[in-house]
Design a protein around this motif. Structure first.
Motif, PDB file in Angstrom:
ATOM      1  N   MET A 109       2.906 -10.977  -2.967  1.00 48.76           N
ATOM      2  CA  MET A 109       4.447 -10.598  -3.801  1.00 48.76           C
ATOM      3  C   MET A 109       4.808  -9.515  -4.064  1.00 48.76           C
ATOM      4  SD  MET A 109       4.183 -12.340  -7.251  1.00 48.76           S
ATOM      5  CE  MET A 109       2.262 -12.587  -7.498  1.00 48.76           C
ATOM      6  N   GLU A 110       4.397  -8.059  -3.200  1.00 50.64           N
ATOM      7  CA  GLU A 110       5.059  -7.184  -3.664  1.00 50.64           C
ATOM      8  C   GLU A 110       6.084  -6.704  -2.688  1.00 50.64           C
ATOM      9  OE1 GLU A 110       3.422  -4.891  -5.641  1.00 50.64           O
ATOM     10  OE2 GLU A 110       1.856  -6.913  -5.818  1.00 50.64           O
ATOM     11  N   HIS A 111       7.358  -5.672  -3.589  1.00 50.32           N
ATOM     12  CA  HIS A 111       7.346  -5.014  -2.257  1.00 50.32           C
ATOM     13  C   HIS A 111       7.802  -4.144  -1.626  1.00 50.32           C
ATOM     14  CE1 HIS A 111      11.014  -2.129  -2.551  1.00 50.32           C
ATOM     15  NE2 HIS A 111      11.597  -2.885  -3.474  1.00 50.32           N
ATOM     16  N   HIS A 112       8.382  -4.468  -0.575  1.00 43.58           N
ATOM     17  CA  HIS A 112       7.916  -2.855   0.602  1.00 43.58           C
ATOM     18  C   HIS A 112       7.286  -1.716  -0.076  1.00 43.58           C
ATOM     19  CE1 HIS A 112      11.178  -6.683   2.370  1.00 43.58           C
ATOM     20  NE2 HIS A 112       9.623  -6.631   2.387  1.00 43.58           N
ATOM     21  N   SER A 113       7.429  -1.220  -0.933  1.00 39.96           N
ATOM     22  CA  SER A 113       7.484  -0.333  -1.279  1.00 39.96           C
ATOM     23  C   SER A 113       6.110  -0.190  -1.304  1.00 39.96           C
ATOM     24  CB  SER A 113       7.709   0.639  -1.993  1.00 39.96           C
ATOM     25  OG  SER A 113       9.127   0.420  -1.773  1.00 39.96           O
ATOM     26  N   ASN A 114       5.133  -1.232  -1.733  1.00 44.01           N
ATOM     27  CA  ASN A 114       4.330  -1.543  -1.941  1.00 44.01           C
ATOM     28  C   ASN A 114       2.886  -2.070  -0.885  1.00 44.01           C
ATOM     29  OD1 ASN A 114       2.135  -0.532  -3.774  1.00 44.01           O
ATOM     30  ND2 ASN A 114       1.821  -2.321  -4.979  1.00 44.01           N
ATOM     31  N   ILE A 115       3.326  -2.113  -0.433  1.00 46.81           N
ATOM     32  CA  ILE A 115       2.655  -2.239   1.318  1.00 46.81           C
ATOM     33  C   ILE A 115       2.721  -1.592   2.613  1.00 46.81           C
ATOM     34  CG2 ILE A 115       2.964  -4.676   3.013  1.00 46.81           C
ATOM     35  CD1 ILE A 115       4.993  -6.247   1.448  1.00 46.81           C
ATOM     36  N   VAL A 116       3.918  -1.067   2.993  1.00 48.22           N
ATOM     37  CA  VAL A 116       4.113  -0.636   3.804  1.00 48.22           C
ATOM     38  C   VAL A 116       3.402   1.026   3.914  1.00 48.22           C
ATOM     39  CG1 VAL A 116       5.860   0.286   5.569  1.00 48.22           C
ATOM     40  CG2 VAL A 116       6.830  -2.138   4.423  1.00 48.22           C
ATOM     41  N   PRO A 117       3.560   1.016   2.643  1.00 53.24           N
ATOM     42  CA  PRO A 117       2.737   3.279   2.420  1.00 53.24           C
ATOM     43  C   PRO A 117       1.551   2.945   2.707  1.00 53.24           C
ATOM     44  CG  PRO A 117       4.333   2.880   0.774  1.00 53.24           C
ATOM     45  CD  PRO A 117       4.583   1.664   1.912  1.00 53.24           C
ATOM     46  N   TRP A 118       1.214   1.369   2.632  1.00 56.80           N
ATOM     47  CA  TRP A 118      -0.701   1.073   2.670  1.00 56.80           C
ATOM     48  C   TRP A 118      -0.796   0.712   4.119  1.00 56.80           C
ATOM     49  CZ3 TRP A 118      -2.255   3.391  -1.232  1.00 56.80           C
ATOM     50  CH2 TRP A 118      -1.703   3.064  -2.567  1.00 56.80           C
ATOM     51  N   GLN A 119       0.056   0.480   4.637  1.00 57.17           N
ATOM     52  CA  GLN A 119       0.510  -0.055   6.110  1.00 57.17           C
ATOM     53  C   GLN A 119      -0.127   1.019   7.341  1.00 57.17           C
ATOM     54  OE1 GLN A 119       3.023  -2.988   6.684  1.00 57.17           O
ATOM     55  NE2 GLN A 119       2.064  -4.968   6.972  1.00 57.17           N
ATOM     56  N   LEU A 120       0.792   2.145   6.962  1.00 57.12           N
ATOM     57  CA  LEU A 120       1.115   3.449   7.905  1.00 57.12           C
ATOM     58  C   LEU A 120      -1.146   4.205   7.394  1.00 57.12           C
ATOM     59  CD1 LEU A 120       4.768   4.772   6.980  1.00 57.12           C
ATOM     60  CD2 LEU A 120       3.931   3.491   8.837  1.00 57.12           C
ATOM     61  N   ALA A 121      -1.542   4.373   6.175  1.00 61.64           N
ATOM     62  CA  ALA A 121      -2.500   4.895   5.686  1.00 61.64           C
ATOM     63  C   ALA A 121      -3.213   4.050   6.686  1.00 61.64           C
ATOM     64  CB  ALA A 121      -2.332   5.541   4.540  1.00 61.64           C
ATOM     65  N   ALA A 122      -3.352   3.044   6.505  1.00 63.52           N
ATOM     66  CA  ALA A 122      -4.759   1.997   7.549  1.00 63.52           C
ATOM     67  C   ALA A 122      -4.038   2.828   8.781  1.00 63.52           C
ATOM     68  CB  ALA A 122      -4.108   0.742   7.287  1.00 63.52           C
ATOM     69  N   GLN A 123      -3.218   2.568   9.297  1.00 65.54           N
ATOM     70  CA  GLN A 123      -3.342   2.751  10.676  1.00 65.54           C
ATOM     71  C   GLN A 123      -3.433   4.341  11.363  1.00 65.54           C
ATOM     72  OE1 GLN A 123       0.844   2.421  11.284  1.00 65.54           O
ATOM     73  NE2 GLN A 123       1.346  -0.236  11.034  1.00 65.54           N
ATOM     74  N   THR A 124      -3.907   5.204  10.453  1.00 64.99           N
ATOM     75  CA  THR A 124      -3.852   6.904  11.066  1.00 64.99           C
ATOM     76  C   THR A 124      -5.847   6.486  11.077  1.00 64.99           C
ATOM     77  OG1 THR A 124      -4.040   7.773   8.635  1.00 64.99           O
ATOM     78  CG2 THR A 124      -2.587   7.245   9.523  1.00 64.99           C
ATOM     79  N   CYS A 125      -6.362   5.558  10.392  1.00 62.12           N
ATOM     80  CA  CYS A 125      -7.935   5.589  10.085  1.00 62.12           C
ATOM     81  C   CYS A 125      -8.558   4.304  10.085  1.00 62.12           C
ATOM     82  CB  CYS A 125      -7.994   6.175   8.897  1.00 62.12           C
ATOM     83  SG  CYS A 125      -7.939   4.801   7.692  1.00 62.12           S
ATOM     84  N   GLY A 126      -7.634   2.795  11.008  1.00 59.62           N
ATOM     85  CA  GLY A 126      -8.824   1.988  11.525  1.00 59.62           C
ATOM     86  C   GLY A 126      -9.069   1.158   9.910  1.00 59.62           C
ATOM     87  N   ALA A 127      -8.150   1.468   9.002  1.00 58.94           N
ATOM     88  CA  ALA A 127      -8.834   0.821   7.839  1.00 58.94           C
ATOM     89  C   ALA A 127      -7.522  -0.825   7.965  1.00 58.94           C
ATOM     90  CB  ALA A 127      -8.583   1.309   6.143  1.00 58.94           C
ATOM     91  N   GLU A 128      -8.299  -1.460   7.405  1.00 60.30           N
ATOM     92  CA  GLU A 128      -6.811  -2.494   7.136  1.00 60.30           C
ATOM     93  C   GLU A 128      -6.320  -3.395   5.624  1.00 60.30           C
ATOM     94  OE1 GLU A 128      -8.341  -7.406   8.412  1.00 60.30           O
ATOM     95  OE2 GLU A 128      -9.530  -6.137   7.415  1.00 60.30           O
ATOM     96  N   VAL A 129      -4.818  -3.881   5.438  1.00 63.71           N
ATOM     97  CA  VAL A 129      -4.553  -4.244   4.760  1.00 63.71           C
ATOM     98  C   VAL A 129      -4.131  -5.253   4.447  1.00 63.71           C
ATOM     99  CG1 VAL A 129      -2.478  -3.954   3.251  1.00 63.71           C
ATOM    100  CG2 VAL A 129      -2.952  -2.345   4.734  1.00 63.71           C
ATOM    101  N   VAL A 130      -4.730  -5.975   3.127  1.00 62.88           N
ATOM    102  CA  VAL A 130      -5.192  -7.623   3.503  1.00 62.88           C
ATOM    103  C   VAL A 130      -4.351  -8.156   1.782  1.00 62.88           C
ATOM    104  CG1 VAL A 130      -6.664  -9.150   2.868  1.00 62.88           C
ATOM    105  CG2 VAL A 130      -7.694  -7.538   3.845  1.00 62.88           C
ATOM    106  N   ALA A 131      -3.861  -8.927   2.343  1.00 60.80           N
ATOM    107  CA  ALA A 131      -2.883 -10.131   1.276  1.00 60.80           C
ATOM    108  C   ALA A 131      -3.828 -10.230   0.513  1.00 60.80           C
ATOM    109  CB  ALA A 131      -1.539 -10.865   1.800  1.00 60.80           C
TER     110      ALA A 131
END
Length: 414
Positions: free
Chosen positions: A129-151
């Motif tokens: 239920m997060e605001h996009h501002s608490n989703i998208v920055p983590w997606q961008l960070a994860a993309q740089t190192c192969g990490a994963e954002v999990v809901a």
């Protein structure tokens, strides 16, 4: 601050309402009923005066000036930081960073801390239920190192599923990010328990407090969160102001977020050394007037009985829910056991935008749409909601006006 606000031992929203110039106007020929506080709050005269006085008398750059105005501006700017330290019960001024708002605060942690510690296979947990501002920055960070954002799953009542959260907390999880209060649903998350569970699993945790600080006292040391972010404009302060609290040990190990003036100690083409905390993360000329205005907002809130304020807002929310229960065709969206600030709903068979337009014609300001929370709206199978959100100056009469406005809107829409 008004005399009433400064001397209150109880709470009187009608008296405090007089402190807010914007609320004294008419919109479309009707007295303004402002119920869009989760988007931004109105500003008391004390905050407006603080901004005006700063720019009228003390306007100058801070820290490096060799004249009286710069000295006064520096004192005001750093005194503002000290007030925020006390407001949050942070350990020291080194743990309070100025930002432009919650969004930049979260991006700072994602760009500096997350990118420096994450590796392939790591996970970041973020509630659904997060605001996009608490989703998208983590997606961008994860993309740089192969990490994963999990809901983290959220129930149909709009509550974090704690059992599912516990099951997700394994050795792969390095960071958890969750809102104190959902901007879309009003759900108050069990952040104390979530913080403890994250730490037990060896993970760090960031709390998005944008919707928390206007409604609750926040003690970051008692919570033991690693990071806490909030915006000034949602707690009666100026827009373009925000704070990131971070534990000193974490901030010390994090690389700078922006490069430029103030955040450096020495610069040469052979290399650069960085300033001490908190200045390492504050490149460029800051929003000095905004910080002064935010300090005035802190003073205003601290001059009010916060327990009485919380009780007032709780009673207001309960009254809205009572009115909703007897209103034919209204469906609440998000029915968590504990809700603060936001009352989210739909009228059966009516698009939220049409409801908002007709309420505006009656001088009633609400927010409609997905509230920058598209994942939870998709889960609920809806395009968005009508959101009425409350602040310290709202009253039962405002709730009555909302439902009278909805009755009138129904005659046009159904």
């Amino acid at each position: 601050m008004s005399v009433a606000a400064a001397t209150m031992t109880g709470f009187d929203a009608k008296t405090l309402r007089a402190d807010f110039p914007a609320l004294q106007q008419e919109v479309n020929g009707q007295p303004l009923i402002y119920l869009d506080n989760a988007a931004t709050t109105q500003k008391p005269q004390a905050v407006i005066d603080a901004l005006s006085n700063y720019y009228s008398r003390d306007n100058s750059n801070v820290h490096r000036g060799a004249h009286a105005l710069s000295d006064r501006a520096t004192v005001a700017f750093e005194d503002a930081r000290k007030k925020v330290v006390q407001f949050l019960n942070a350990g020291s001024s080194k743990e309070v960073l100025w930002t432009r708002g919650t969004t930049e605060s979260i991006n700072l942690v994602a760009s500096s801390y997350a990118r420096s510690v994450l590796k392939e296979g790591d996970r970041i947990l973020v509630s659904a239920m997060e605001h996009h501002s608490n989703i998208v920055p983590w997606q961008l960070a994860a993309q740089t190192c192969g990490a994963e954002v999990v809901a983290i799953p959220v129930s149909e009542n709009g509550e974090v599923e704690l059992d599912a959260y516990k099951a997700l907390l394994d050795e792969r999880v390095k960071l958890v990010a969750v809102g104190h209060v959902s901007n879309a649903l009003g759900t108050v998350n069990p952040i104390r328990e979530m913080i403890q569970l994250a730490h037990d699993a060896g993970a760090k945790i960031l709390i998005d407090g944008a919707q928390g600080v206007p409604h609750f006292d926040v003690d970051v040391q008692a919570l033991d969160c690693d990071f806490y972010a909030f915006s000034g404009h949602k707690m009666y302060g100026p827009t373009g102001t925000g704070v990131l609290y971070g534990k000193e040990a974490l901030l010390e190990q994090m690389p700078p977020y922006h490069g430029g003036g103030e955040m450096i100690k020495t610069v040469s083409f052979d290399g650069t050394t960085f300033n001490e905390l908190p200045f390492k993360f504050e490149a460029g000329t800051p929003n000095i007037g905004g910080a002064v205005g935010l300090a005035a907002a802190v003073d205003y809130l601290q001059g009010i009985d916060r327990a009485a304020l919380a009780a007032h807002e709780t009673a207001l929310m309960q009254y809205a829910h009572e009115r909703a229960a007897g209103f034919e065709g209204l469906k609440r969206i998000g029915c968590a056991k504990t809700i603060a600030g936001a009352f989210s709903f739909l009228l059966e068979g009516v698009h939220p935008a049409d409801v908002g337009m007709l309420l505006d014609q009656q001088g009633i300001a609400v927010r409609t749409g997905d509230h920058c929370a598209q994942p939870i709206m998709k889960q609920f199978g809806i395009p968005g909601t009508v959101r009425a959100s409350f602040a310290l100056y709202n009253t039962r009469e405002d709730v009555d006006a909302l439902f009278a406005g909805l009755e009138k809107a129904k005659t046009f829409l159904l």
